[in-house]
Design an enzyme around this catalytic site. Structure first.
Site, mmCIF file in Angstrom:
data_model
loop_
_atom_site.group_PDB
_atom_site.id
_atom_site.type_symbol
_atom_site.label_atom_id
_atom_site.label_comp_id
_atom_site.label_asym_id
_atom_site.label_seq_id
_atom_site.Cartn_x
_atom_site.Cartn_y
_atom_site.Cartn_z
ATOM 1 N N ARG A 91 0.970 -0.825 -0.344
ATOM 2 C CA ARG A 91 0.309 -0.238 -0.058
ATOM 3 C C ARG A 91 0.694 1.192 -0.028
ATOM 4 O O ARG A 91 1.806 1.635 0.821
ATOM 5 C CB ARG A 91 -0.804 0.413 0.795
ATOM 6 C CG ARG A 91 -2.153 -1.505 1.405
ATOM 7 C CD ARG A 91 -3.206 -0.351 0.377
ATOM 8 N NE ARG A 91 -3.632 -2.260 0.061
ATOM 9 C CZ ARG A 91 -5.204 -2.271 -0.159
ATOM 10 N NH1 ARG A 91 -5.429 -1.096 -0.708
ATOM 11 N NH2 ARG A 91 -5.322 -3.365 -0.121
ATOM 12 N N HIS A 109 13.840 -2.519 -0.259
ATOM 13 C CA HIS A 109 13.665 -2.013 -1.761
ATOM 14 C C HIS A 109 14.008 -2.623 -2.218
ATOM 15 O O HIS A 109 15.607 -2.547 -2.495
ATOM 16 C CB HIS A 109 13.379 -0.704 -2.545
ATOM 17 C CG HIS A 109 12.727 -0.779 -4.017
ATOM 18 N ND1 HIS A 109 10.863 -0.407 -3.727
ATOM 19 C CD2 HIS A 109 13.066 -0.692 -4.709
ATOM 20 C CE1 HIS A 109 11.135 -0.376 -4.892
ATOM 21 N NE2 HIS A 109 12.542 -0.448 -5.950
HETATM 22 C C1 GRF Z 1 10.683 -7.797 -0.708
HETATM 23 O O1 GRF Z 1 11.422 -7.825 -2.249
HETATM 24 C C2 GRF Z 1 10.486 -5.811 -1.211
HETATM 25 O O2 GRF Z 1 11.709 -5.756 -1.407
HETATM 26 C C3 GRF Z 1 9.504 -5.730 -1.615
HETATM 27 O O3 GRF Z 1 8.800 -7.146 -1.310
HETATM 28 C C4 GRF Z 1 8.950 -8.417 -1.156
HETATM 29 C C5 GRF Z 1 8.842 -8.860 -0.248
HETATM 30 O O4 GRF Z 1 9.228 -9.884 0.253
HETATM 31 N N1 GRF Z 1 8.591 -4.172 -1.339
HETATM 32 P P1 GRF Z 1 8.807 -10.526 1.608
HETATM 33 O O5 GRF Z 1 6.873 -10.526 1.568
HETATM 34 O O6 GRF Z 1 9.398 -10.359 2.702
HETATM 35 O O7 GRF Z 1 8.845 -12.794 1.566
#
Ligand code: GRF
Length: 202
Positions: A91, A109
């Site tokens: 979100r 990120h």
């Molecule tokens: C990760 O790659 C994060 O950087 C991105 O969404 C993914 C989340 O992965 N924003 P998880 O839910 O922690 O496995």
């Protein structure tokens, strides 16, 4: 001990990494609550298995993101939250929320920001043909993609990499860089000079 709220939307592998670090006594903070916008997020199961309080914020029940965030902003003080970790929270957090939690809201990120500041950053980097990508953690800021970078680490893309092999490399690196970031911020082990976050260990 600083109290953490983790925002998730999906698998929660980064949440799991934080849980594991805390279990091993390596996390300089305590995960007090996991908040998800998605009732089916597997990360909620991970939290429950670890005995962590969970809360689902169903955005469909609210007229706006601001309304949904009002509930989040009620929950956080009730759990004495010091830091919020956004790990795959899908979100957009509003400018008022982000500025209220400035320098207490950490975002993860899967790219070397400011490159590929998009949801599908791994795929965009792979398809662009860059030789190096990576992972960034930053203090979220209301101005889009302006967040101060806390940590970055690189991942080389080799010719025989696929999207899947690159995604695995990125996720493995995330699972290291996020807890390290939490420890730096939770222990105030940094100072800010202009746009630079300077770690005291540097
Ligand atoms: C990760 O790659 C994060 O950087 C991105 O969404 C993914 C989340 O992965 N924003 P998880 O839910 O922690 O496995």
């Amino acid at each position: 001990m600083k109290q953490l709220a983790i925002l998730i939307s999906g698998n929660g592998s980064n949440l799991q990494s934080l849980i594991d670090w805390e279990k091993q006594g390596m996390l300089l903070a305590h995960i007090a609550i996991v908040i998800s916008d998605n009732v089916n997020a597997y990360g909620l199961k991970r939290a429950k298995q670890a005995g962590i309080t969970t809360k689902v914020i169903n955005y469909a029940n609210y007229t706006s993101n601001e309304e949904a965030e009002k509930e989040i902003n009620e929950i956080l003080p009730k759990n004495a939250i010091d830091l919020i970790i956004s790990a795959g929270y899908m979100r957009i957090l509003t400018a008022s929320f982000v500025s209220r939690w400035y320098l207490k809201l950490i975002n993860l990120h899967p790219s070397l920001l400011p490159s590929f500041p998009v949801f599908n950053a791994i795929e965009e980097a792979f398809n662009f043909g860059v030789k190096v990508t990576g992972v960034s953690t930053r203090f979220a800021e209301s101005k889009l993609n302006a967040g101060l970078i806390i940590l970055q680490e690189t991942v080389k893309i080799s010719n025989d990499d696929t999207i899947n092999s690159l995604t695995n490399k990125i996720h493995n690196l995330e699972h290291e860089i996020l807890p390290k970031t939490v420890n730096i911020v939770a222990s105030n082990n940094y100072k800010i000079l202009d746009r630079k976050v300077i770690l005291n260990s540097e």
